[in-house]
Design a protein around this motif. Structure first.
Motif, short mmCIF file in Angstrom:
data_model
loop_
_atom_site.label_atom_id
_atom_site.label_comp_id
_atom_site.label_asym_id
_atom_site.label_seq_id
_atom_site.Cartn_x
_atom_site.Cartn_y
_atom_site.Cartn_z
N ALA A 99 0.83 -1.20 0.00
CA ALA A 99 0.00 0.00 0.00
C ALA A 99 0.87 1.26 0.00
O ALA A 99 0.67 2.18 -0.81
CB ALA A 99 -0.94 -0.01 1.20
N LEU B 170 -0.39 4.97 -1.05
CA LEU B 170 -1.62 4.87 -0.27
C LEU B 170 -1.26 4.96 1.21
O LEU B 170 -0.10 4.79 1.58
CB LEU B 170 -2.34 3.55 -0.56
CG LEU B 170 -2.73 3.29 -2.02
CD1 LEU B 170 -3.31 1.90 -2.19
CD2 LEU B 170 -3.70 4.35 -2.52
N VAL C 239 -8.17 -0.25 -0.35
CA VAL C 239 -6.74 -0.28 -0.06
C VAL C 239 -6.20 -1.70 -0.16
O VAL C 239 -5.16 -1.94 -0.80
CB VAL C 239 -6.46 0.31 1.33
CG1 VAL C 239 -5.02 0.01 1.77
CG2 VAL C 239 -6.70 1.81 1.35
#
Length: 452
Positions: free
Chosen positions: A273, A278, A297
């Motif tokens: 991620a 992210l 996610v």
């Protein structure tokens, strides 16, 4: 095979006598495995041998026997509920000699075990009450709001609060009183197709806040946890051959194929991620929890790892397997716990444990006093004992866990100072993504992505 049996921070490292890495706090998940230290066993003194000498003179009239004073009351022990490695025998002995409090330790391997032990207090085979426990800081709101309450700490009884690393103190306070919120009703969120395929998926779990939980007394600061230990997850890299491998996103560089080793699934998803810019931990912190955002996610991270499969030589490895892969140079880089990285760095200077450009993943455990604690005096004595810089350094050397006391580094031997000093700097600490609580409402989403 490289076999470990004691802490990497106990110098000098010997391949045949190094202890396994404390995976309890390293997996950064709510299911925790502890390192292999045996439980402390108190040795009671043996019976006093009889006096074998014989009288050499005729017996005389015995003087009146003096009155026998009342024996001193037995000092109540400290009942400590903690992870393996958090109560090194030599430190326990030193604490007992210094304070006069005996210590009785019960070890846990997971937050679930912590809750189970606390809920069984007073039953057969369990102490009347535990005086001090050390949950993950990220688990404190869950246990406080859902299961078993803690009492606010009396900070005036802590002698070295100013010695704590400020970043760790702020994070502990941040999780102390976090309102996890309630889960969204199942009708308000659309589960992913992967969730729908998961057996037994009953939607998000609604938080079951306990209405009988004691309120914070007036006049207190409402702080329920103080840092006990901490650590990070980052990258260990063969620097000579791959000096430019400095970030999670580099793990998918096709020139490395196949040479990357990854640990458990959750850590791999979190690194994937951050490699995509992210912020999974920020999503976990959302109040109320957002299952849709969390699913997005994890789905993106899962796809990222699938695209990187050609680079991955091994995935889902335990600590020993990761060490073997790296030590044998089957893998040239890996996502590892700090203690693993430091060990390899000592065994082979070609290895270097680094904080990735996107930031390391971090965990903190805290000292917390259950509401039912019978001996808070001993609990505060233990905290103050481990907050002394020399004892903090001894704790780190004995256990392999990092102490939250900033002066710990200065009290360590020079080789260990060189290893860990860079990770205590404000710049390094500011780049850590601290594991937040994992709301119950998101557990069903997470579970679908942890499946093979």
């Amino acid at each position: 095979m490289l076999h470990l049996s004691r802490s990497v921070l106990s110098a000098p490292p010997q391949i045949q006598s190094l202890r396994p890495q404390p995976t309890a706090l390293l997996r950064l998940t709510w299911g925790i495995v502890a390192i292999g230290l045996g439980a402390c066993q108190a040795l009671a003194p043996g019976p006093t041998p009889p006096n074998a000498s014989l009288p050499t003179a005729a017996p005389q009239a015995s003087p009146p026997e003096p009155s026998i004073p009342e024996p001193n009351p037995t000092v109540q022990p400290l009942h400590l509920l903690t992870w393996q490695g958090y109560a090194p025998p030599e430190l326990v002995q030193r604490f007992e000699e210094t304070t006069g409090f005996p210590v009785e330790v019960t070890y846990i391997n997971s937050n679930a075990e912590l809750i189970q032990h606390l809920s069984q207090q007073g039953q057969a085979g369990s102490p009347t009450a535990y005086d001090l426990v050390t949950p993950l800081a990220s688990d404190l709101p869950l246990t406080q709001n859902q299961y078993l309450p803690y009492q606010p700490l009396d900070l005036e009884r802590i002698e070295n609060l100013k010695g704590l690393v400020p970043t760790l103190s702020r994070q502990a306070v941040k999780w102390n009183n976090l309102n996890l919120g309630k889960a969204r009703p199942a009708t308000n969120s659309s589960p992913s197709s992967r969730q729908q395929q998961s057996e037994g998926n009953s939607g998000a779990t609604t938080a079951n806040n306990n209405p009988d939980r004691p309120k914070t007394p007036k006049g207190t600061q409402g702080q329920y946890g103080l840092p006990a230990a901490w650590g990070t997850v980052g990258l260990v890299v063969q620097q000579q051959s791959h000096p430019d491998l400095t970030a999670y996103r580099h793990l998918c560089d096709r020139s490395l194929s196949p040479g990357i080793a990854l640990p458990d699934r959750f850590l791999s998803l979190m690194a994937a991620a951050y490699a995509q810019n992210l912020d999974p931990f920020k999503v976990l912190e959302q109040v109320p929890p957002d299952p849709e955002a969390w699913d997005e996610v994890l789905d993106a991270s899962d796809q990222y790892l699938q695209d990187c499969q050609d680079n991955i030589v091994a995935q889902g490895q335990d600590h020993q397997q990761m060490l073997d892969l790296l030590y044998d140079e089957t893998a040239i880089a890996a996502l590892v716990w700090d203690n693993t990285g430091w060990l390899l760095q000592q065994l082979n200077p070609n290895f270097r444990f680094i904080t990735p450009e996107e930031g390391a993943l971090g965990w903190i455990t805290v000292f917390a006093l259950p509401q039912s604690a019978d001996n808070p005096d001993a609990a505060y004595a233990w905290i103050n004992f481990l907050y002394q810089p020399d004892q903090a350094a001894a704790f780190t050397l004995s256990s392999g866990f990092l102490s939250p006391i900033a002066a710990t580094v200065d009290a360590l031997p020079a080789p260990q100072q060189d290893l860990i000093r860079p990770f205590y700097t404000p710049q390094s600490l500011d780049r850590i993504h601290w594991l937040p609580p994992h709301p119950l409402a998101l557990e069903s989403v997470t579970a679908t992505y942890l499946q093979p």
